[in-house]
Design a protein around this motif. Structure first.
Motif, mmCIF file in Angstrom:
data_model
loop_
_atom_site.group_PDB
_atom_site.id
_atom_site.type_symbol
_atom_site.label_atom_id
_atom_site.label_comp_id
_atom_site.label_asym_id
_atom_site.label_seq_id
_atom_site.Cartn_x
_atom_site.Cartn_y
_atom_site.Cartn_z
ATOM 1 N N GLY A 69 11.015 -7.043 -1.983
ATOM 2 C CA GLY A 69 11.539 -5.845 -2.436
ATOM 3 C C GLY A 69 10.785 -4.312 -1.377
ATOM 4 N N PRO A 70 11.662 -3.063 -1.134
ATOM 5 C CA PRO A 70 10.991 -2.448 -0.512
ATOM 6 C C PRO A 70 9.122 -1.770 -1.967
ATOM 7 N N ASN A 71 9.170 -1.912 -2.727
ATOM 8 C CA ASN A 71 7.656 -1.973 -3.203
ATOM 9 C C ASN A 71 7.205 -3.136 -3.622
ATOM 10 N N GLY A 72 7.768 -3.866 -2.891
ATOM 11 C CA GLY A 72 6.642 -5.318 -3.140
ATOM 12 C C GLY A 72 4.750 -5.701 -2.738
ATOM 13 N N PRO A 73 4.592 -6.797 -2.991
ATOM 14 C CA PRO A 73 3.669 -6.881 -2.013
ATOM 15 C C PRO A 73 3.876 -6.884 -0.263
ATOM 16 N N PHE A 76 2.686 -4.511 5.152
ATOM 17 C CA PHE A 76 2.813 -3.818 6.626
ATOM 18 C C PHE A 76 2.403 -2.629 6.697
ATOM 19 N N GLN A 77 2.450 -1.686 4.840
ATOM 20 C CA GLN A 77 2.762 -0.499 5.364
ATOM 21 C C GLN A 77 0.868 -0.351 5.650
ATOM 22 N N LEU A 100 1.905 -0.488 9.686
ATOM 23 C CA LEU A 100 3.607 -0.922 9.935
ATOM 24 C C LEU A 100 5.005 -0.560 9.514
ATOM 25 N N THR A 101 6.293 -0.428 9.772
ATOM 26 C CA THR A 101 6.682 -0.670 8.994
ATOM 27 C C THR A 101 7.796 -1.389 8.282
ATOM 28 N N PRO A 102 8.001 -1.814 7.182
ATOM 29 C CA PRO A 102 8.511 -2.910 6.236
ATOM 30 C C PRO A 102 9.619 -3.336 6.926
#
Length: 291
Positions: free
Chosen positions: A133-137, A142-143, A147-149
């Motif tokens: 997910g967008p808030n996952g590990p 990436f962040q 980098l952009t996930p």
């Protein structure tokens, strides 16, 4: 005369053995017929009917004549094939590593391999939903690197990751069976004759383990092609697969005959591909030659 009598008596004793075998197999035959054969015949019969019960070929004409549904069938087979390839790429090195370990370590690795099967498929899929997910590990890693996930959910990539995780054990176990049947003296003998490690693997280990690879591929491919839970959770409505449309036609539009036709098309296509795999398994008495 006594010998003849003993022979005749032996023949009389062996004659009903097939009946004993049939009686022993009867419970399994009944269960198989009740839980598989009868529902399959019901599925086929419903696929040739309209919602009012009249006979028709329109369900199959509707499916085969619509490019959208043909693309869905192709995407289902593509996802199943890629999942099979992923399980093979991950599972073969793991099986080789397990084969070289001691029995104690192998038991621990087998427990690690089989432990996901002890968890509900829904829970495993939602676990990957959190990880990808967008808030996952993965996104956090990436962040942290600036980098952009990438978008890892609700696409084929998410479905492939989840399905490889689910199906990995079904690939490794047949591979272990084939690897364990290889004579352990073959590779040392080949090296003694000057063969390199890569040559031993390519000419000995890989061909002799091919039946396990093909058996695992058959299992993984057929289970993936008919899987619903993991693709529905990780892929959502964006990933168009045949089981999802069977579900929606049966529960949303309530078009049971068309849902039966879609399901039977998937059964026929998958069975045809598995028969092709079986021909590979039988070629050369179960041996496949590479190179």
């Amino acid at each position: 005369m006594a010998a003849v009598g003993r022979l005749a008596g032996g023949a009389r004793l062996s004659r009903p053995r097939w009946r004993t075998g049939l009686l022993l197999a009867l419970p399994a035959i009944v269960i198989f017929a009740a839980l598989f054969v009868a529902p399959l015949f019901t599925l086929v019969a419903n696929s040739f009917r309209t919602q009012t019960g009249a006979f028709t070929l329109g369900n199959y004409a509707r499916f085969l004549g619509d490019p959208f549904y043909r693309d869905v069938l192709w995407n289902t087979l593509k996802v199943a094939a890629l999942t099979t390839a992923g399980c093979l790429l991950v599972g073969y090195p793991f099986a080789l590593y397990m084969r070289a370990r001691s029995p104690r370590v192998r038991n621990r690795l087998a427990l690690l391999l089989l432990s996901p099967l002890l968890i509900s498929m829904v829970i495993r899929a939602y676990g990957w939903l959190v990880v990808l997910g967008p808030n996952g590990p993965v996104a956090s890693a990436f962040q942290a690197l600036g980098l952009t996930p990438p978008q890892l959910l609700y696409n084929d990539t998410a479905v492939l990751i989840g399905m490889v995780h689910v199906m990995l054990a079904y690939m490794v176990l047949p591979l272990m069976g084939s690897l364990d049947r290889i004579d352990p003296t073959l590779v040392p003998a080949a090296k003694g004759l000057g063969a390199s490690g890569w040559t031993c693997f390519w000419r000995i280990t890989l061909p002799l383990s091919a039946p396990g690879m093909l058996a695992g591929a058959m299992i993984v491919f057929s289970l993936t092609a008919s899987s619903f839970v993991t693709p529905a959770i990780l892929g959502g409505p964006k990933v168009k697969l045949m089981p999802y449309f069977v579900y929606t036609q049966a529960t949303t539009t309530l078009d049971w005959p068309y849902a039966a036709a879609i399901g039977f098309v998937l059964v026929v296509v998958t069975t045809g591909l598995l028969l092709g795999y079986s021909r590979l398994l039988r070629r050369g008495n179960g041996e496949v030659v590479f190179g």
